[in-house]
Structures are given as C-alpha cells and as structure tokens.
Design a protein around this motif. Structure first.
Motif, PDB file in Angstrom:
ATOM      1  N   ALA A   1      55.492  87.456   8.752  1.00 59.01           N
ATOM      2  CA  ALA A   1      56.297  88.490   9.262  1.00 59.01           C
ATOM      3  C   ALA A   1      57.066  88.380  10.340  1.00 59.01           C
ATOM      4  CB  ALA A   1      55.029  89.585   9.647  1.00 59.01           C
ATOM      5  N   TYR A   2      57.399  87.175  10.844  1.00 59.05           N
ATOM      6  CA  TYR A   2      57.969  86.820  12.072  1.00 59.05           C
ATOM      7  C   TYR A   2      59.138  85.829  11.675  1.00 59.05           C
ATOM      8  CZ  TYR A   2      54.312  88.957  14.773  1.00 59.05           C
ATOM      9  OH  TYR A   2      53.399  89.925  15.257  1.00 59.05           O
ATOM     10  N   SER A   3      59.362  85.707  10.148  1.00 61.88           N
ATOM     11  CA  SER A   3      60.512  84.668   9.662  1.00 61.88           C
ATOM     12  C   SER A   3      61.768  84.964  10.352  1.00 61.88           C
ATOM     13  CB  SER A   3      60.134  84.688   8.276  1.00 61.88           C
ATOM     14  OG  SER A   3      60.632  85.936   7.697  1.00 61.88           O
ATOM     15  N   HIS A   4      61.962  86.299  10.865  1.00 66.02           N
ATOM     16  CA  HIS A   4      63.280  86.758  11.190  1.00 66.02           C
ATOM     17  C   HIS A   4      63.721  86.121  12.785  1.00 66.02           C
ATOM     18  CE1 HIS A   4      60.563  89.738  12.866  1.00 66.02           C
ATOM     19  NE2 HIS A   4      61.525  89.778  13.846  1.00 66.02           N
ATOM     20  N   ARG A   5      62.384  85.767  13.202  1.00 69.67           N
ATOM     21  CA  ARG A   5      62.517  85.298  14.695  1.00 69.67           C
ATOM     22  C   ARG A   5      63.233  83.916  14.733  1.00 69.67           C
ATOM     23  NH1 ARG A   5      60.683  84.390  19.078  1.00 69.67           N
ATOM     24  NH2 ARG A   5      59.335  82.668  18.380  1.00 69.67           N
ATOM     25  N   ASP A   6      63.931  83.793  15.782  1.00 68.10           N
ATOM     26  CA  ASP A   6      64.426  82.439  16.131  1.00 68.10           C
ATOM     27  C   ASP A   6      63.299  81.525  16.728  1.00 68.10           C
ATOM     28  OD1 ASP A   6      65.692  80.037  17.113  1.00 68.10           O
ATOM     29  OD2 ASP A   6      67.073  81.102  18.279  1.00 68.10           O
ATOM     30  N   PRO A   7      62.845  80.613  15.772  1.00 62.54           N
ATOM     31  CA  PRO A   7      61.941  79.658  16.442  1.00 62.54           C
ATOM     32  C   PRO A   7      62.068  78.818  17.618  1.00 62.54           C
ATOM     33  CG  PRO A   7      62.812  78.606  14.398  1.00 62.54           C
ATOM     34  CD  PRO A   7      63.570  79.977  14.628  1.00 62.54           C
ATOM     35  N   ASP A   8      63.438  78.925  18.068  1.00 59.23           N
ATOM     36  CA  ASP A   8      63.738  78.214  19.466  1.00 59.23           C
ATOM     37  C   ASP A   8      63.497  78.922  20.532  1.00 59.23           C
ATOM     38  OD1 ASP A   8      64.453  75.683  18.200  1.00 59.23           O
ATOM     39  OD2 ASP A   8      66.249  76.409  17.744  1.00 59.23           O
ATOM     40  N   ASP A   9      63.334  80.303  20.139  1.00 62.66           N
ATOM     41  CA  ASP A   9      63.365  81.169  21.414  1.00 62.66           C
ATOM     42  C   ASP A   9      62.096  81.640  21.691  1.00 62.66           C
ATOM     43  OD1 ASP A   9      64.009  83.181  23.269  1.00 62.66           O
ATOM     44  OD2 ASP A   9      64.068  84.692  21.604  1.00 62.66           O
ATOM     45  N   LEU A  10      61.253  80.648  22.423  1.00 64.72           N
ATOM     46  CA  LEU A  10      59.842  80.595  22.453  1.00 64.72           C
ATOM     47  C   LEU A  10      59.527  81.599  23.787  1.00 64.72           C
ATOM     48  CD1 LEU A  10      58.723  76.989  22.276  1.00 64.72           C
ATOM     49  CD2 LEU A  10      58.287  78.725  20.876  1.00 64.72           C
ATOM     50  N   PRO A  11      58.493  82.348  23.940  1.00 62.33           N
ATOM     51  CA  PRO A  11      58.112  83.086  24.912  1.00 62.33           C
ATOM     52  C   PRO A  11      58.003  82.258  26.428  1.00 62.33           C
ATOM     53  CG  PRO A  11      55.957  82.830  23.393  1.00 62.33           C
ATOM     54  CD  PRO A  11      57.410  82.097  22.919  1.00 62.33           C
ATOM     55  N   SER A  12      57.911  82.906  27.313  1.00 62.29           N
ATOM     56  CA  SER A  12      57.880  82.178  28.675  1.00 62.29           C
ATOM     57  C   SER A  12      56.557  81.684  28.949  1.00 62.29           C
ATOM     58  CB  SER A  12      58.077  83.196  29.916  1.00 62.29           C
ATOM     59  OG  SER A  12      57.513  84.411  29.770  1.00 62.29           O
ATOM     60  N   ILE A  13      55.596  82.307  28.127  1.00 63.14           N
ATOM     61  CA  ILE A  13      54.115  81.886  28.554  1.00 63.14           C
ATOM     62  C   ILE A  13      53.308  82.302  27.347  1.00 63.14           C
ATOM     63  CG2 ILE A  13      53.505  83.619  29.967  1.00 63.14           C
ATOM     64  CD1 ILE A  13      51.733  81.895  31.335  1.00 63.14           C
ATOM     65  N   MET A  14      52.042  81.824  26.874  1.00 58.02           N
ATOM     66  CA  MET A  14      51.269  82.230  26.247  1.00 58.02           C
ATOM     67  C   MET A  14      49.872  82.430  26.574  1.00 58.02           C
ATOM     68  SD  MET A  14      50.131  81.301  22.064  1.00 58.02           S
ATOM     69  CE  MET A  14      49.708  79.452  22.647  1.00 58.02           C
ATOM     70  N   LEU A  15      49.387  83.908  26.800  1.00 56.55           N
ATOM     71  CA  LEU A  15      48.009  83.917  27.162  1.00 56.55           C
ATOM     72  C   LEU A  15      46.992  83.881  26.068  1.00 56.55           C
ATOM     73  CD1 LEU A  15      48.940  86.947  29.531  1.00 56.55           C
ATOM     74  CD2 LEU A  15      48.691  84.577  30.187  1.00 56.55           C
ATOM     75  N   LEU A  16      46.032  83.127  25.855  1.00 57.74           N
ATOM     76  CA  LEU A  16      45.391  83.011  24.737  1.00 57.74           C
ATOM     77  C   LEU A  16      43.874  83.328  24.812  1.00 57.74           C
ATOM     78  CD1 LEU A  16      45.554  81.807  21.888  1.00 57.74           C
ATOM     79  CD2 LEU A  16      45.442  79.433  22.900  1.00 57.74           C
ATOM     80  N   ASP A  17      43.435  84.062  24.294  1.00 61.40           N
ATOM     81  CA  ASP A  17      41.868  84.335  24.300  1.00 61.40           C
ATOM     82  C   ASP A  17      41.287  83.159  23.393  1.00 61.40           C
ATOM     83  OD1 ASP A  17      39.486  85.090  24.290  1.00 61.40           O
ATOM     84  OD2 ASP A  17      39.603  86.913  23.018  1.00 61.40           O
ATOM     85  N   LEU A  18      40.332  82.679  23.450  1.00 62.55           N
ATOM     86  CA  LEU A  18      39.610  81.806  22.736  1.00 62.55           C
ATOM     87  C   LEU A  18      38.855  82.192  21.419  1.00 62.55           C
ATOM     88  CD1 LEU A  18      37.834  79.190  25.152  1.00 62.55           C
ATOM     89  CD2 LEU A  18      40.118  78.894  23.933  1.00 62.55           C
ATOM     90  N   ASN A  19      38.143  83.057  21.480  1.00 57.28           N
ATOM     91  CA  ASN A  19      37.480  83.743  20.325  1.00 57.28           C
ATOM     92  C   ASN A  19      38.275  84.599  19.626  1.00 57.28           C
ATOM     93  OD1 ASN A  19      35.139  82.151  21.210  1.00 57.28           O
ATOM     94  ND2 ASN A  19      34.990  83.653  22.989  1.00 57.28           N
TER      95      ASN A  19
END
Length: 144
Positions: free
Chosen positions: A49-67
């Motif tokens: 669903a995100y194939s339109h995104r530029d893969p080089d345009d990363l977020p500034s940070i990822m907040l990640l839940d573990l579970n």
C-alpha cells in the motif's frame, strides 16, 4: 519541512495519547500511524500500500511497540537494522514491557532508546513529550 514520525502501535488509545502528547509539546512533525509490524515494514521499504512512497524519504524517528500483530516489534527492528537503507533510522521502543529480556533484546538488535509506557495518562503524555523534544529538537542526527 518537518520529517514524519512513524508510530507503530496497535492500541488505538495509545495512538490517541501519543497524538495528544505531541500536540501539547507543539511538535509539528506529521504522525504516521501503522498498526502492525508488517505495515511498518511496508511503509519503510515502500512496498504494498506504500509503494508510491519514496523509500529514501525516511521518517525522522520510529516509535515502536514490541507486541504487535503479524510481525512483532523485535522482527521489525531486526529488519530495519539489517537494511543499509534504514540502518541509521532512530528507533525508540515505546512499550508496556519492562521485562529485562525485552530491554536487553531490543538493545542487542540496535534500538536507540527503550521506554516503558507509563500507565498514568499524565505520565504517558509527559514521557512522549520528552521523546519528541529529545529526538526531534535536541538530537543532531547523522546525515548519511
């Protein structure tokens, strides 16, 4: 232009609390929310669903839940650190678990910070504000 913040969280209440905390902290970065690990990887690597995104345009940070459903947070972290494209992305684990195993495993997989979600609303908002202020205002990221 502020880069996005990627929030990987399956609990709608925690998503809403995070939005409130960032609003109160006046953090202008757009919050992108995905609800499972598979969707997080699709977003980061511009697949599905995100194939339109530029893969080089990363977020500034990822907040990640573990579970997480589908692909858990540890597997997401492993995939992020294994890829040259995402290896330096700042990742903060924001989870309910304070289990020493989870903390150690997360750092072994290369997480930048590990924060246990406070149960209390005010403390949760305070913690998320601190994360945002540190990673988005004070920290100077590497430019690769």
């Amino acid at each position: 232009m502020h880069k996005e913040i990627l929030l990987v969280e399956d609990n709608p209440d925690d998503v809403e609390l995070t939005r409130i905390a960032f609003d109160e902290a006046k953090i202008a970065n757009r919050l992108v929310v995905v609800s499972d690990g598979a969707e997080a990887l699709d977003y980061l690597f511009a697949r599905g669903a995100y194939s339109h995104r530029d893969p080089d345009d990363l977020p500034s940070i990822m907040l990640l839940d573990l579970n997480l459903p589908k692909v858990d947070g540890r597997e997401v972290l492993q995939a992020v650190r294994a890829s040259e494209a995402t290896r330096t992305l700042p990742v903060v684990v924001l989870t309910t678990s304070a289990e020493p195993f989870d903390v150690e495993a997360s750092y072994a997989l290369g997480v930048n910070s590990y924060i246990q979600k406070p149960v209390d609303f005010e403390q949760f908002v305070w913690a998320v504000k601190q994360v945002g202020l540190y990673w988005l205002v004070l920290n100077h990221p590497r430019h690769v």
